[in-house]
Design a protein around this motif. Structure first.
Motif, PDB file in Angstrom:
ATOM      1  N   ASN A   9     -10.599  11.766 -15.516  1.00  0.00           N
ATOM      2  CA  ASN A   9     -10.381  10.383 -15.402  1.00  0.00           C
ATOM      3  C   ASN A   9     -10.320  10.003 -14.281  1.00  0.00           C
ATOM      4  OD1 ASN A   9      -9.632   7.722 -16.177  1.00  0.00           O
ATOM      5  ND2 ASN A   9      -7.488   8.212 -16.287  1.00  0.00           N
ATOM      6  N   ALA A  10     -10.746   8.798 -13.815  1.00  0.00           N
ATOM      7  CA  ALA A  10     -10.944   8.217 -12.518  1.00  0.00           C
ATOM      8  C   ALA A  10     -10.983   6.800 -12.534  1.00  0.00           C
ATOM      9  CB  ALA A  10     -12.285   8.550 -11.697  1.00  0.00           C
ATOM     10  N   SER A  11     -10.288   5.834 -11.553  1.00  0.00           N
ATOM     11  CA  SER A  11     -10.253   4.573 -11.582  1.00  0.00           C
ATOM     12  C   SER A  11     -10.297   4.057 -10.222  1.00  0.00           C
ATOM     13  CB  SER A  11      -8.956   3.996 -12.388  1.00  0.00           C
ATOM     14  OG  SER A  11      -7.770   4.350 -11.855  1.00  0.00           O
ATOM     15  N   VAL A  12     -10.690   2.885  -9.892  1.00  0.00           N
ATOM     16  CA  VAL A  12     -10.644   2.513  -8.588  1.00  0.00           C
ATOM     17  C   VAL A  12      -9.906   1.134  -8.597  1.00  0.00           C
ATOM     18  CG1 VAL A  12     -11.761   1.626  -6.407  1.00  0.00           C
ATOM     19  CG2 VAL A  12     -12.833   3.270  -7.924  1.00  0.00           C
ATOM     20  N   THR A  13      -8.928   0.893  -7.839  1.00  0.00           N
ATOM     21  CA  THR A  13      -7.834  -0.331  -7.620  1.00  0.00           C
ATOM     22  C   THR A  13      -7.914  -0.719  -6.327  1.00  0.00           C
ATOM     23  OG1 THR A  13      -6.624   0.544  -9.318  1.00  0.00           O
ATOM     24  CG2 THR A  13      -5.671  -1.044  -8.073  1.00  0.00           C
ATOM     25  N   GLU A  14      -7.707  -1.733  -6.055  1.00  0.00           N
ATOM     26  CA  GLU A  14      -7.597  -2.571  -4.500  1.00  0.00           C
ATOM     27  C   GLU A  14      -6.274  -2.966  -4.386  1.00  0.00           C
ATOM     28  OE1 GLU A  14     -11.564  -4.266  -2.283  1.00  0.00           O
ATOM     29  OE2 GLU A  14     -10.766  -5.435  -3.922  1.00  0.00           O
ATOM     30  N   LEU A  15      -5.609  -2.688  -3.636  1.00  0.00           N
ATOM     31  CA  LEU A  15      -4.220  -3.025  -2.970  1.00  0.00           C
ATOM     32  C   LEU A  15      -4.415  -4.086  -1.767  1.00  0.00           C
ATOM     33  CD1 LEU A  15      -2.093   0.006  -4.135  1.00  0.00           C
ATOM     34  CD2 LEU A  15      -2.174  -2.060  -5.424  1.00  0.00           C
ATOM     35  N   GLN A  16      -4.352  -5.070  -1.721  1.00  0.00           N
ATOM     36  CA  GLN A  16      -4.231  -5.975  -0.559  1.00  0.00           C
ATOM     37  C   GLN A  16      -5.566  -5.595   0.351  1.00  0.00           C
ATOM     38  OE1 GLN A  16      -2.486  -8.471  -0.050  1.00  0.00           O
ATOM     39  NE2 GLN A  16      -3.204  -9.215   1.729  1.00  0.00           N
ATOM     40  N   ASP A  17      -6.783  -5.735  -0.560  1.00  0.00           N
ATOM     41  CA  ASP A  17      -8.156  -5.018   0.122  1.00  0.00           C
ATOM     42  C   ASP A  17      -8.200  -3.788   0.432  1.00  0.00           C
ATOM     43  OD1 ASP A  17      -8.572  -8.015  -0.440  1.00  0.00           O
ATOM     44  OD2 ASP A  17      -7.867  -8.800   1.597  1.00  0.00           O
ATOM     45  N   THR A  18      -7.311  -2.941   0.267  1.00  0.00           N
ATOM     46  CA  THR A  18      -7.372  -1.797   0.477  1.00  0.00           C
ATOM     47  C   THR A  18      -7.700  -0.909  -0.828  1.00  0.00           C
ATOM     48  OG1 THR A  18      -5.979  -1.825   2.202  1.00  0.00           O
ATOM     49  CG2 THR A  18      -6.326   0.386   1.527  1.00  0.00           C
TER      50      THR A  18
ATOM     51  N   LYS B  19      -4.831  11.137  -5.484  1.00  0.00           N
ATOM     52  CA  LYS B  19      -4.950   9.772  -4.887  1.00  0.00           C
ATOM     53  C   LYS B  19      -5.556   9.598  -3.691  1.00  0.00           C
ATOM     54  CE  LYS B  19      -1.749   7.467  -6.678  1.00  0.00           C
ATOM     55  NZ  LYS B  19      -0.254   7.010  -6.918  1.00  0.00           N
ATOM     56  N   PHE B  20      -6.486   8.670  -3.549  1.00  0.00           N
ATOM     57  CA  PHE B  20      -7.175   8.374  -2.367  1.00  0.00           C
ATOM     58  C   PHE B  20      -6.864   7.108  -2.116  1.00  0.00           C
ATOM     59  CE2 PHE B  20      -9.607  11.452  -4.872  1.00  0.00           C
ATOM     60  CZ  PHE B  20     -10.147  12.382  -4.021  1.00  0.00           C
ATOM     61  N   ILE B  21      -6.637   6.899  -0.662  1.00  0.00           N
ATOM     62  CA  ILE B  21      -6.182   5.529  -0.181  1.00  0.00           C
ATOM     63  C   ILE B  21      -7.038   5.274   1.010  1.00  0.00           C
ATOM     64  CG2 ILE B  21      -4.369   3.778   0.572  1.00  0.00           C
ATOM     65  CD1 ILE B  21      -2.327   5.309  -1.287  1.00  0.00           C
ATOM     66  N   GLY B  22      -7.571   3.931   1.040  1.00  0.00           N
ATOM     67  CA  GLY B  22      -8.138   3.614   2.425  1.00  0.00           C
ATOM     68  C   GLY B  22      -9.230   4.576   2.722  1.00  0.00           C
ATOM     69  N   ASN B  23      -9.339   5.023   3.893  1.00  0.00           N
ATOM     70  CA  ASN B  23     -10.304   5.968   4.523  1.00  0.00           C
ATOM     71  C   ASN B  23     -10.724   6.931   3.902  1.00  0.00           C
ATOM     72  OD1 ASN B  23     -10.948   4.256   6.609  1.00  0.00           O
ATOM     73  ND2 ASN B  23      -9.714   4.786   8.042  1.00  0.00           N
ATOM     74  N   SER B  24      -9.660   7.524   3.256  1.00  0.00           N
ATOM     75  CA  SER B  24      -9.672   8.964   2.614  1.00  0.00           C
ATOM     76  C   SER B  24     -10.703   8.603   1.122  1.00  0.00           C
ATOM     77  CB  SER B  24      -8.470   9.527   2.056  1.00  0.00           C
ATOM     78  OG  SER B  24      -7.830   8.518   0.993  1.00  0.00           O
ATOM     79  N   THR B  25     -10.937   7.619   0.792  1.00  0.00           N
ATOM     80  CA  THR B  25     -11.849   7.358  -0.347  1.00  0.00           C
ATOM     81  C   THR B  25     -13.350   7.587  -0.064  1.00  0.00           C
ATOM     82  OG1 THR B  25     -12.278   4.974   0.018  1.00  0.00           O
ATOM     83  CG2 THR B  25     -10.313   5.339  -1.290  1.00  0.00           C
ATOM     84  N   LEU B  26     -13.533   7.781   1.441  1.00  0.00           N
ATOM     85  CA  LEU B  26     -14.890   8.125   1.634  1.00  0.00           C
ATOM     86  C   LEU B  26     -15.136   9.625   1.805  1.00  0.00           C
ATOM     87  CD1 LEU B  26     -14.909   5.697   4.632  1.00  0.00           C
ATOM     88  CD2 LEU B  26     -15.958   5.102   2.084  1.00  0.00           C
TER      89      LEU B  26
ATOM     90  N   ILE C   4       0.730  -1.192   0.098  1.00  0.00           N
ATOM     91  CA  ILE C   4       0.067   0.088   0.019  1.00  0.00           C
ATOM     92  C   ILE C   4       1.005   1.249  -0.055  1.00  0.00           C
ATOM     93  CG2 ILE C   4      -0.172   0.212   2.410  1.00  0.00           C
ATOM     94  CD1 ILE C   4      -2.900   0.699  -0.217  1.00  0.00           C
ATOM     95  N   ASP C   5       2.144   1.200   0.419  1.00  0.00           N
ATOM     96  CA  ASP C   5       2.983   2.168   0.703  1.00  0.00           C
ATOM     97  C   ASP C   5       3.797   2.488  -0.634  1.00  0.00           C
ATOM     98  OD1 ASP C   5       2.298   2.958   3.431  1.00  0.00           O
ATOM     99  OD2 ASP C   5       3.862   1.628   4.157  1.00  0.00           O
ATOM    100  N   VAL C   6       4.434   1.442  -1.055  1.00  0.00           N
ATOM    101  CA  VAL C   6       5.125   1.375  -2.440  1.00  0.00           C
ATOM    102  C   VAL C   6       4.258   1.758  -3.639  1.00  0.00           C
ATOM    103  CG1 VAL C   6       6.701   0.104  -3.772  1.00  0.00           C
ATOM    104  CG2 VAL C   6       7.045   0.000  -1.465  1.00  0.00           C
ATOM    105  N   PHE C   7       3.001   1.087  -3.759  1.00  0.00           N
ATOM    106  CA  PHE C   7       2.362   1.262  -4.982  1.00  0.00           C
ATOM    107  C   PHE C   7       1.322   2.558  -4.703  1.00  0.00           C
ATOM    108  CE2 PHE C   7       3.726  -2.911  -5.966  1.00  0.00           C
ATOM    109  CZ  PHE C   7       4.610  -2.686  -7.046  1.00  0.00           C
TER     110      PHE C   7
END
Length: 342
Positions: A299-308, A273-280, A226-229
């Motif tokens: 443009n907008a896309s949603v990806t999951e990184l290790q269920d996040t 770039k929103f990750i985890g809780n910030s996506t809300l 989640i940090d690296v990518f």
């Protein structure tokens, strides 16, 4: 569990020195699914083969289960290799033997009693979903089924560590998904630490909790997936992330913007770039109201990184440099990555 310290590996090819590994340092903790990703020739396979000493380092230290395996004698090395299972890209099954006999090979070599072999093999075939294929031969199986046999065989001796050498690169996308789910099951139910190498970003995205990115024999980035990518620094890492996020503005939209007669000078673009809780956080709505601007999402896309969840977004609005700075600072204060796109 696995600790590589300042590992170098140099090969001599017809008098030419080839540096395959250059100062590798990684630490894989118990229970990790640790992915090493890189393009062909990055040194991934050489790194993997260091762990069971199929390749010996030119210099540096390899520690497995607290033991410096470079200092072990032949018998001790054999014993520690029994704690390490390996899954291969092209399955490495014996076509002359049945599924049952292929899975049983490590147990036979370890002189396990026949009644225990039968019980263990049946247990593993049930675990990988091939209990009805025990009498079949490899040529009668699909690629995914062959890899399931390979996984069962790698688990036969109850290893602590599982090494995966491009385990899904020969499989179609749907089969890859099922094999990755099985590897997660291995990790969770048997508490086996997994070190895998791949050039497929979706493999890292799907099951790994940690990752190291390799280029030309070096590790250029490493840490939690989640940090690296989530915030890649190096170009190679960004290229891998782009392969699953595709967060650039489509060319067709760029053409429409170019042909549009609006004020080009004051047109601004931001990548969020929103990750985890910030996506809300309803950030677009908040910015629109707070700064009295009209936002256009390009443009907008949603990806999951290790269920996040991770959302990548590019927005456009009209404004001067001062407004861009104010909006960017506000977004950053909400723990959301933001940068201006030129």
């Amino acid at each position: 569990m696995i600790d590589l310290k300042d590992v170098y590996k140099t090969f001599d090819q017809n008098g030419t020195k080839i540096e395959a590994l250059k100062g590798i340092n990684i630490n894989v903790d118990k229970g990790d699914i640790y992915g090493v990703i890189g393009f062909s020739g990055a040194g991934k396979s050489t790194l993997l083969r260091m762990v069971n000493f199929l390749e010996r380092p030119t210099s540096g230290t390899v520690i497995v289960n607290g033991k410096d395996i470079g200092k072990l004698n032949k018998k001790q090395l054999i014993n520690i290799r029994k704690q390490i299972g390996m899954i291969f890209q092209h399955f490495n099954l014996l076509n002359s033997k049945t599924v049952f006999d292929n899975v049983a090979i490590p147990l036979v070599l370890d002189h396990t009693p026949k009644n225990k072999i039968s019980k263990r093999v049946e247990e593993l075939l049930n675990f990988v979903g091939l209990e009805k294929k025990s009498k079949s031969y490899p040529d009668e199986l699909s690629g995914g089924q062959k890899q399931r046999v390979g996984i069962a065989r790698a688990l036969a001796t109850n290893p602590h560590i599982l090494l995966c050498d491009e385990a899904t690169s020969a499989l179609d996308p749907q089969t890859t998904e099922s094999i990755l789910e099985l590897l997660k099951k291995v990790n969770q139910e048997y508490n086996i630490t997994i070190l895998l190498i791949t050039h497929q970003m979706n493999v890292i995205q799907k099951i790994c909790n940690k990752v190291a990115v390799m280029e030309k024999g070096k590790i250029i980035e490493k840490g939690r997936v989640i940090d690296v990518f989530g915030n890649p620094k190096e170009k190679v890492t960004k290229d891998f992330v782009y392969s699953v996020t595709n967060d650039d503005v489509p060319i067709s939209i760029l053409k429409l913007l170019k042909d549009n007669k609006q004020d080009v000078k004051n047109r601004r673009f931001l990548r969020l770039k929103f990750i985890g809780n910030s996506t809300l956080i309803p950030m677009i709505s908040i910015i629109t109201k707070k700064f009295n601007v009209e936002i256009n999402v390009l443009n907008a896309s949603v990806t999951e990184l290790q269920d996040t969840p991770m959302i990548n977004m590019i927005i456009e609005f009209q404004g001067d440099c001062d407004l861009v700075k104010k909006i960017s600072e506000y977004i950053k204060n909400q723990d959301i990555f933001v940068e201006e796109v030129v």
